[in-house]
Enzyme design. Sequence first.
Site, PDB file in Angstrom:
ATOM      1  N   CYS A 165       0.905  -1.136  -0.225  1.00 57.57           N
ATOM      2  CA  CYS A 165      -0.162   0.028  -0.080  1.00 57.57           C
ATOM      3  C   CYS A 165       1.145   1.313   0.071  1.00 57.57           C
ATOM      4  O   CYS A 165       1.806   1.519   0.854  1.00 57.57           O
ATOM      5  CB  CYS A 165      -0.816  -0.169   1.167  1.00 57.57           C
ATOM      6  SG  CYS A 165      -1.970   1.383   1.509  1.00 57.57           S
TER       7      CYS A 165
ATOM      8  N   CYS B 187      -0.810   3.566  -6.361  1.00 55.81           N
ATOM      9  CA  CYS B 187      -1.579   3.120  -5.720  1.00 55.81           C
ATOM     10  C   CYS B 187      -1.943   1.777  -6.036  1.00 55.81           C
ATOM     11  O   CYS B 187      -2.222   1.509  -7.091  1.00 55.81           O
ATOM     12  CB  CYS B 187      -2.765   4.092  -5.509  1.00 55.81           C
ATOM     13  SG  CYS B 187      -4.162   3.333  -4.552  1.00 55.81           S
TER      14      CYS B 187
HETATM   15  N1  DGL Z   1      -4.176   0.952  -1.920  1.00 55.04           N
HETATM   16  C1  DGL Z   1      -3.577   1.934  -1.164  1.00 55.04           C
HETATM   17  C2  DGL Z   1      -2.406   2.532  -1.752  1.00 55.04           C
HETATM   18  O1  DGL Z   1      -1.542   1.659  -2.362  1.00 55.04           O
HETATM   19  C3  DGL Z   1      -4.480   3.294  -0.605  1.00 55.04           C
HETATM   20  C4  DGL Z   1      -5.986   3.207  -0.800  1.00 55.04           C
HETATM   21  C5  DGL Z   1      -6.415   3.907   0.475  1.00 55.04           C
HETATM   22  O2  DGL Z   1      -6.726   2.968   1.373  1.00 55.04           O
HETATM   23  O3  DGL Z   1      -6.672   5.097   0.422  1.00 55.04           O
HETATM   24  O4  DGL Z   1      -2.049   3.741  -1.659  1.00 55.04           O
END
Ligand code: DGL
Length: 244
Positions: free
Chosen positions: A70, A183
Amino acid sequence: MKIGFFDSGIGGLTILNAVRGVLPEYDYLFYGDTKNVPYGDKTEEEIRTLTKSAVEYLFDRGAGLVVIACNTASAESLRKLQDTMLDGAYSDRKILGVIIPTIETIIDADSKTVLIIGTNRTVNSQKYNRELEKQNSSVKLITIATPTLVPLIEANQLQDAYDDLKTVVEDQTGEVDTVVLGCTHYTVLKNQLKSDFPKLKIISQDEVIPDKLKTYLENHPEIKLRLTKGKNLETFITGDAEQG
Ligand code: DGL
């Protein structure tokens, strides 16, 4: 010992699936914090607290290595957790993130001007900018937050999410030669983006992390040799009645 993956939601599963394609023999754990998604608009402290408890959860279920799949959590908590968690009972464990491998990929791609899109937190943290500076790179970065995408992707409204993404990328064509999907949730939009913008290099972390993790394990036999090879996957999704 298993390989743990953490994401604020289900986006990280795309990274995990790609890793299992390259390293199928190991045992994996996945923790998706769908109860608290999106992380992108939370405070730094909230993100650190949630990420720490997820990493602890994975360590306590046998993860020898946790990949924070993440960008938001990697930007706001990776260094801090590496500095504060890896002693005592966890002194033989490791925590990795997704930003530095992505920076290495940008540099290897020989890009000149790169658009990085991510959550508000990822963009405001300026983590990508700082890590790139450390490499003395002359790559020019343009970072844009796209906060509408994660809620739409979690709700499976992929076309609406793609339309928002396309508008942002269209505004930058002519300026940039490379787009980084900064993301993990955005990986599900990459094929449509690649087909609509064939002249742009699209860097998607499901194509980055598998080989980087493989190389990491080759360079760290003290971790690699302790990993079990049962090809199992256990998932823990918060807010899900089935949570294990
Ligand atoms: N999937 C996450 C990232 O790579 C973030 C998504 C979120 O929870 O806002 O930043």
